[in-house]
Write a protein that holds these residues in place. Structure first.
Motif, mmCIF file in Angstrom:
data_model
loop_
_atom_site.group_PDB
_atom_site.id
_atom_site.type_symbol
_atom_site.label_atom_id
_atom_site.label_comp_id
_atom_site.label_asym_id
_atom_site.label_seq_id
_atom_site.Cartn_x
_atom_site.Cartn_y
_atom_site.Cartn_z
ATOM 1 N N ALA A 33 17.255 48.507 -27.231
ATOM 2 C CA ALA A 33 17.570 47.695 -28.412
ATOM 3 C C ALA A 33 18.582 48.402 -29.307
ATOM 4 C CB ALA A 33 16.302 47.383 -29.192
ATOM 5 N N ILE A 34 18.616 49.716 -29.236
ATOM 6 C CA ILE A 34 19.516 50.500 -30.078
ATOM 7 C C ILE A 34 20.933 50.458 -29.516
ATOM 8 C CG2 ILE A 34 19.976 52.813 -30.998
ATOM 9 C CD1 ILE A 34 16.834 53.203 -30.701
ATOM 10 N N THR A 35 21.055 50.722 -28.217
ATOM 11 C CA THR A 35 22.357 50.751 -27.561
ATOM 12 C C THR A 35 22.175 50.695 -26.053
ATOM 13 O OG1 THR A 35 24.458 51.968 -27.445
ATOM 14 C CG2 THR A 35 22.452 53.283 -27.460
ATOM 15 N N PRO A 36 23.161 50.184 -25.319
ATOM 16 C CA PRO A 36 23.077 50.255 -23.857
ATOM 17 C C PRO A 36 23.021 51.717 -23.407
ATOM 18 C CG PRO A 36 24.790 48.711 -24.514
ATOM 19 C CD PRO A 36 24.352 49.444 -25.754
ATOM 20 N N LEU A 37 22.271 51.983 -22.347
ATOM 21 C CA LEU A 37 22.071 53.359 -21.892
ATOM 22 C C LEU A 37 22.158 53.450 -20.370
ATOM 23 C CD1 LEU A 37 18.979 54.242 -24.097
ATOM 24 C CD2 LEU A 37 21.295 55.120 -24.415
ATOM 25 N N ARG A 38 22.552 54.633 -19.921
ATOM 26 C CA ARG A 38 22.491 54.951 -18.495
ATOM 27 C C ARG A 38 21.063 55.397 -18.192
ATOM 28 N NH1 ARG A 38 27.884 58.270 -17.053
ATOM 29 N NH2 ARG A 38 27.133 57.727 -14.983
ATOM 30 N N ILE A 39 20.710 55.411 -16.917
ATOM 31 C CA ILE A 39 19.336 55.756 -16.540
ATOM 32 C C ILE A 39 18.986 57.183 -16.969
ATOM 33 C CG2 ILE A 39 19.812 56.508 -14.175
ATOM 34 C CD1 ILE A 39 17.194 54.896 -13.441
ATOM 35 N N VAL A 67 16.546 42.641 -19.016
ATOM 36 C CA VAL A 67 17.507 43.748 -18.973
ATOM 37 C C VAL A 67 18.654 43.367 -18.034
ATOM 38 C CG1 VAL A 67 17.819 46.130 -18.147
ATOM 39 C CG2 VAL A 67 15.839 45.547 -19.542
ATOM 40 N N ARG A 68 19.842 43.786 -18.421
ATOM 41 C CA ARG A 68 21.041 43.575 -17.611
ATOM 42 C C ARG A 68 21.497 44.923 -17.076
ATOM 43 N NH1 ARG A 68 23.921 42.282 -21.503
ATOM 44 N NH2 ARG A 68 23.471 40.074 -21.470
ATOM 45 N N ARG A 69 21.856 44.958 -15.816
ATOM 46 C CA ARG A 69 22.384 46.156 -15.156
ATOM 47 C C ARG A 69 23.861 45.915 -14.898
ATOM 48 N NH1 ARG A 69 23.132 47.988 -9.702
ATOM 49 N NH2 ARG A 69 22.621 50.203 -9.503
ATOM 50 N N ILE A 85 19.917 38.415 -23.823
ATOM 51 C CA ILE A 85 19.528 37.681 -25.035
ATOM 52 C C ILE A 85 18.009 37.523 -25.097
ATOM 53 C CG2 ILE A 85 19.845 35.385 -24.006
ATOM 54 C CD1 ILE A 85 20.611 36.372 -27.665
ATOM 55 N N HIS A 86 17.372 37.353 -23.935
ATOM 56 C CA HIS A 86 15.901 37.226 -23.916
ATOM 57 C C HIS A 86 15.250 38.547 -24.318
ATOM 58 C CE1 HIS A 86 16.394 33.336 -22.107
ATOM 59 N NE2 HIS A 86 17.092 33.865 -21.110
ATOM 60 N N GLY A 87 15.810 39.656 -23.845
ATOM 61 C CA GLY A 87 15.308 40.970 -24.233
ATOM 62 C C GLY A 87 15.478 41.219 -25.717
ATOM 63 N N GLN A 88 16.621 40.814 -26.265
ATOM 64 C CA GLN A 88 16.876 40.990 -27.701
ATOM 65 C C GLN A 88 15.865 40.207 -28.535
ATOM 66 O OE1 GLN A 88 20.946 39.784 -28.200
ATOM 67 N NE2 GLN A 88 21.738 41.518 -27.027
ATOM 68 N N ARG A 89 15.591 38.995 -28.114
ATOM 69 C CA ARG A 89 14.612 38.172 -28.844
ATOM 70 C C ARG A 89 13.216 38.765 -28.773
ATOM 71 N NH1 ARG A 89 16.881 32.656 -26.236
ATOM 72 N NH2 ARG A 89 18.704 32.409 -27.575
ATOM 73 N N LEU A 90 12.875 39.332 -27.628
ATOM 74 C CA LEU A 90 11.558 39.943 -27.475
ATOM 75 C C LEU A 90 11.434 41.186 -28.356
ATOM 76 C CD1 LEU A 90 8.831 39.782 -26.096
ATOM 77 C CD2 LEU A 90 9.807 41.007 -24.157
ATOM 78 N N VAL A 91 12.491 41.966 -28.458
ATOM 79 C CA VAL A 91 12.463 43.173 -29.293
ATOM 80 C C VAL A 91 12.290 42.801 -30.774
ATOM 81 C CG1 VAL A 91 13.845 45.136 -30.081
ATOM 82 C CG2 VAL A 91 13.632 44.665 -27.649
#
Length: 113
Positions: A33-39, A67-69, A85-91
C-alpha cells in the motif's frame, strides 16, 4: 446469496476474510500500500516470512486480483509487485480496522508505544 469462484457466500463480508485469510497476506498488502516493491524488498519488510511462503502468498494474491506482478524488460530482469484497484480498496478497510484497534486498545487500558 453470492457465488464467487465456486464458493457460496451467505454474507458478502466473508469474501475479504477468505481472500486475506492469514497474517502474511495482510502484511504483504499493507506493505504494498505504501509503494510497489520487489520480492527482496518485501522480504526485508517482513523478515519472519520464508522466501517460499512469500512467493506462494504473492501468487495467491495475484490470482484473486489483489496484487499485480509487473516484469520489466531489462537485464537482469526486474519484477515488481503493486496493488490492483481491488487491493487498494481492501487496504482502505485495513486502515479503518487499524484505527478501530488503536481505539479499542486505548479503551482497554493498553500501553501504546
Amino acid at each position: 446469496m453470492v457465488e464467487l469462484n465456486g464458493k457460496k457466500y451467505e454474507c458478502t463480508s466473508k469474501i475479504p476474510i477468505d481472500l486475506v485469510d492469514d497474517k502474511w497476506k495482510f502484511l504483504i498488502l499493507w506493505n504494498l500500500a505504501i509503494t510497489p516493491l520487489r520480492i527482496s524488498e518485501l522480504a526485508e519488510k517482513i523478515p519472519d516470512i520464508s522466501q517460499r511462503t512469500l512467493s506462494r502468498k504473492l501468487k495467491a494474491l495475484e490470482e484473486v486480483s489483489l496484487v499485480r506482478r509487473e516484469v520489466f524488460a531489462e537485464v537482469p530482469p526486474k519484477v515488481e509487485y503493486s496493488l490492483t484497484i481491488h487491493g487498494q480498496r481492501l487496504v482502505e478497510i485495513f486502515a479503518t480496522m487499524t484505527k478501530w484497534g488503536e481505539q479499542y486498545a486505548k479503551d482497554m487500558g493498553a500501553t501504546i508505544s
